[in-house]
Design a protein around this motif. Structure first.
Motif, short mmCIF file in Angstrom:
data_model
loop_
_atom_site.label_atom_id
_atom_site.label_comp_id
_atom_site.label_asym_id
_atom_site.label_seq_id
_atom_site.Cartn_x
_atom_site.Cartn_y
_atom_site.Cartn_z
N ALA A 193 -6.51 9.27 17.38
CA ALA A 193 -6.29 10.11 16.20
C ALA A 193 -5.42 11.32 16.56
O ALA A 193 -4.60 11.76 15.76
CB ALA A 193 -7.62 10.57 15.63
N GLN A 194 -5.61 11.83 17.77
CA GLN A 194 -4.90 13.06 18.16
C GLN A 194 -3.56 12.80 18.87
O GLN A 194 -2.83 13.74 19.14
CB GLN A 194 -5.78 13.89 19.09
N ALA A 245 0.83 -1.20 0.00
CA ALA A 245 0.00 0.00 0.00
C ALA A 245 0.86 1.24 0.00
O ALA A 245 1.95 1.25 0.58
CB ALA A 245 -0.89 -0.01 1.24
N ILE A 246 0.38 2.28 -0.66
CA ILE A 246 1.00 3.60 -0.55
C ILE A 246 0.33 4.31 0.62
O ILE A 246 -0.89 4.22 0.80
CB ILE A 246 0.78 4.42 -1.84
N MET A 247 1.14 4.99 1.43
CA MET A 247 0.56 5.82 2.49
C MET A 247 0.93 7.27 2.25
O MET A 247 1.96 7.57 1.65
CB MET A 247 1.05 5.36 3.87
N LEU A 248 0.06 8.18 2.68
CA LEU A 248 0.35 9.61 2.62
C LEU A 248 0.30 10.14 4.04
O LEU A 248 -0.62 9.78 4.81
CB LEU A 248 -0.71 10.34 1.80
N PRO A 249 1.26 10.98 4.43
CA PRO A 249 1.18 11.59 5.76
C PRO A 249 -0.11 12.43 5.82
O PRO A 249 -0.37 13.24 4.93
CB PRO A 249 2.42 12.48 5.82
N LYS A 250 -0.91 12.21 6.85
CA LYS A 250 -2.19 12.92 6.95
C LYS A 250 -1.97 14.40 7.22
O LYS A 250 -0.99 14.78 7.87
CB LYS A 250 -3.03 12.31 8.09
N THR A 251 -2.90 15.23 6.74
CA THR A 251 -2.76 16.67 6.92
C THR A 251 -3.17 17.10 8.34
O THR A 251 -2.85 18.19 8.79
CB THR A 251 -3.63 17.44 5.91
N GLY A 252 -3.89 16.25 9.04
CA GLY A 252 -4.31 16.55 10.41
C GLY A 252 -4.91 15.29 11.00
O GLY A 252 -5.13 14.31 10.29
N PRO A 253 -5.20 15.32 12.32
CA PRO A 253 -5.66 14.09 12.98
C PRO A 253 -6.96 13.54 12.40
O PRO A 253 -7.21 12.34 12.46
CB PRO A 253 -5.85 14.51 14.44
N PHE A 254 -7.80 14.44 11.85
CA PHE A 254 -9.12 13.97 11.44
C PHE A 254 -9.31 13.97 9.92
O PHE A 254 -10.44 13.95 9.42
CB PHE A 254 -10.23 14.79 12.12
N GLU A 255 -8.19 14.00 9.19
CA GLU A 255 -8.36 13.92 7.74
C GLU A 255 -9.09 12.63 7.39
O GLU A 255 -8.85 11.57 7.98
CB GLU A 255 -7.00 13.96 7.02
N LYS A 256 -9.98 12.74 6.39
CA LYS A 256 -10.84 11.59 6.08
C LYS A 256 -10.14 10.55 5.22
O LYS A 256 -10.52 10.30 4.07
CB LYS A 256 -12.13 12.08 5.40
N LEU A 257 -9.09 9.98 5.77
CA LEU A 257 -8.39 8.88 5.10
C LEU A 257 -8.35 7.72 6.09
O LEU A 257 -8.25 7.93 7.30
CB LEU A 257 -6.95 9.27 4.77
N GLY A 258 -8.39 6.48 5.57
CA GLY A 258 -8.21 5.32 6.43
C GLY A 258 -6.82 5.37 7.04
O GLY A 258 -5.88 5.91 6.44
N ASN A 259 -6.70 4.81 8.27
CA ASN A 259 -5.42 4.87 8.99
C ASN A 259 -4.71 3.52 8.95
O ASN A 259 -5.31 2.50 9.33
CB ASN A 259 -5.67 5.23 10.46
#
Ligand code: UTP
Length: 475
Positions: free
Chosen positions: A304-305, A269-283
């Motif tokens: 998340a935080q 899988a490719i992962m992207l660093p999330k833009t914030g704790p609640f970005e709507k991407l699977g973790n």
């Protein structure tokens, strides 16, 4: 036993005899359609499914031992890793050049948020040329085939609802210059919409309310459609999986492919660093030693935080739904002709016909749709890997018309990526004081699918500058 009696017996046992309410009024065709839809339902499994997912909400407790998943960083951290990346990238190139990779686009979704009449892949996304998503991918594959010296087979998953429209679109456009046999359509399964009372809904007197069974349906559909057999015949070992709504998806990614192969991964899988704790991407998480994705809505706020000592998010890795999947893994998972991935419940407004036969368009959610998700296959893999990706280069989802993850943001990202390639190649690109692009630029994928192609283009054409306020289509 008559057809009616046969259906009635099976449906009564499952508590769904209401589906035959209009049988006496139906003509031969209508009866045939309804019977065919009922026969493919797994009626035996239905009562348990309804009890567990519809009549009560499934529990979404996260496992107590949840940890952030480890990943390979975008840039190697030390010389050893740099050497691994060098070898992996070369291996990935070989893999493409020897035809061992195929591309797979999941395009069976209903695209309700986009509100576009037609399959999402036919949406004119390109910012200057107005090319459709399907054309954009097709041309990317054409150029990749040329670059790596081997035509890449493209598998496209549709649903029963959009298969015909999708195929017609390809035929009407001459398969966008691909060989027709290079493009393989296959159809995913469907699931019935289930009313809040546990009863399946009729969309018409002679038809169930059906919807695609989720992108997790890909794995079984590959088996059932014969696509897996075709892959085995053609010597395809790795499937490059991405979603139809992301024209930046790295369909061909040598480093990712090489790492997948060298690490013997079954699903990567490719992962992207999330833009914030609640970005709507699977973790991306690990539990019980297995990689898994926890949906953003299921990750508790405190997790998340939570932050590392250096202030970065602990659960930083978000999923853009870009995977490599080994054919042998799909073969293993679907060997018995079935595959049980968990179901995910979505509450939807589903139009239906009521007891009196009148069509009803509900104002509020009235039914449950059940979908399975591709990422739920990750914990079933013996070996997995996660590689950090570059968001600006890989992820421009087109979910909505405007705002976040929209047609607007996607087009802006496409132009920005192409402008960066030009700048890297020494072209002056107009920007305002805040760095915002002041022209509309678009590379045809036939001319450039990466920075090296763009540099070649600039050398060939002698392009020096893009005029402020201009619109340039570079082909
Ligand atoms: P989404 O979850 O964004 O769903 O799908 P969607 O149907 O496209 O859009 P909405 O939610 O109705 O607005 C992500 C990707 O998975 C594919 C979609 O086509 C898209 O590429 N998908 C989704 C399928 O192929 N089949 C499905 O059953 C669901």
């Amino acid at each position: 036993m008559t057809l009616y009696e046969e259906l009635k017996t099976a449906l009564t046992a499952a508590g769904q005899e209401q589906l035959l309410r209009f049988w006496p009024e139906l003509d031969e065709n209508g009866r045939g359609r309804l019977a065919a839809q009922i026969r493919v339902l797994d009626l035996r499994a239905l009562p348990e499914l309804i009890a567990g997912y519809v009549l009560r909400r499934p529990e979404t407790a996260v496992p107590p031992d949840l940890h952030p998943a480890p990943y390979f960083p975008a840039t190697p951290r030390n010389t050893e890793e740099a050497e691994l990346y060098r070898v992996a990238e070369a291996r990935g190139r070989e893999l493409i050049a020897s035809g061992r990779m195929a591309a797979l686009t999941v395009a069976g979704g209903q695209g309700t948020r986009l509100g576009f009449d037609g399959p999402k892949g036919t949406f004119p996304i390109a910012p200057v040329s107005g090319k459709s998503l399907f054309r954009y991918f097709a041309e990317t594959l054409r150029r990749a085939g040329e670059k790596y010296g081997h035509a890449i087979t493209w598998y496209i998953m549709t649903s029963e609802l959009n298969r015909q429209a999708t195929e017609t679109f390809f035929r009407e456009h001459g398969f966008f210059g691909l060989e027709p046999e290079q493009v393989v359509f296959f159809t995913q399964g469907t699931m019935p919409a289930i009313g809040y009372d546990g009863k399946l809904l009729l969309a018409a007197k002679d038809s169930l309310a059906l919807s695609p069974d989720g992108h997790g349906g890909t794995l079984l559909a590959l088996r059932k459609s014969g696509a897996l057999d075709r892959m085995a015949c053609e010597g395809t070992d790795v499937i490059s999986y991405f979603q139809v709504d992301n024209p930046l998806a790295p369909m061909v990614h040598p480093l990712f492919l090489g790492l997948h192969e060298l690490q013997n991964s079954e699903m990567s899988a490719i992962m992207l660093p999330k833009t914030g704790p609640f970005e709507k991407l699977g973790n991306f998480c690990v539990s019980g030693g297995k990689l898994e994705i926890i949906e953003y809505s299921d990750l508790p706020d405190d997790l998340a935080q939570s932050r590392n000592p250096d202030g970065t998010l602990r659960f930083i890795a978000g999923s853009p739904a870009i995977h490599l999947i080994s054919r042998s893994f799909v073969e293993r998972l679907t060997a018995g002709g079935s595959l049980r991935l968990p179901w995910h419940r979505a509450d939807k407004k589903v139009p239906y016909v009521d007891d009196a036969g009148n069509p009803v368009t509900p104002e509020a959610p009235n039914a449950v749709k059940l979908e399975s998700f591709i990422f739920d296959a990750l914990p079933l893999a013996e070996r997995t890997l996660v590689l950090e990706g570059d968001r600006a280069a890989m992820f421009a989802p087109t979910k909505n018309r405007t705002g976040v993850d929209s047609v607007e943001s996607c087009r802006a990202m496409l132009m920005e990526r192409d402008a960066r390639w030009l700048e890297k190649a020494g072209v002056r690109v107009p920007r305002d004081g805040a760095g915002v692009l002041q022209a509309r630029v678009e590379f045809s994928p036939l001319a450039a699918i990466d920075a090296a192609d763009a540099a070649d283009y600039v050398r060939r054409t002698g392009l020096r500058e893009i005029d402020p306020g201009s619109e340039r289509y570079l082909e």
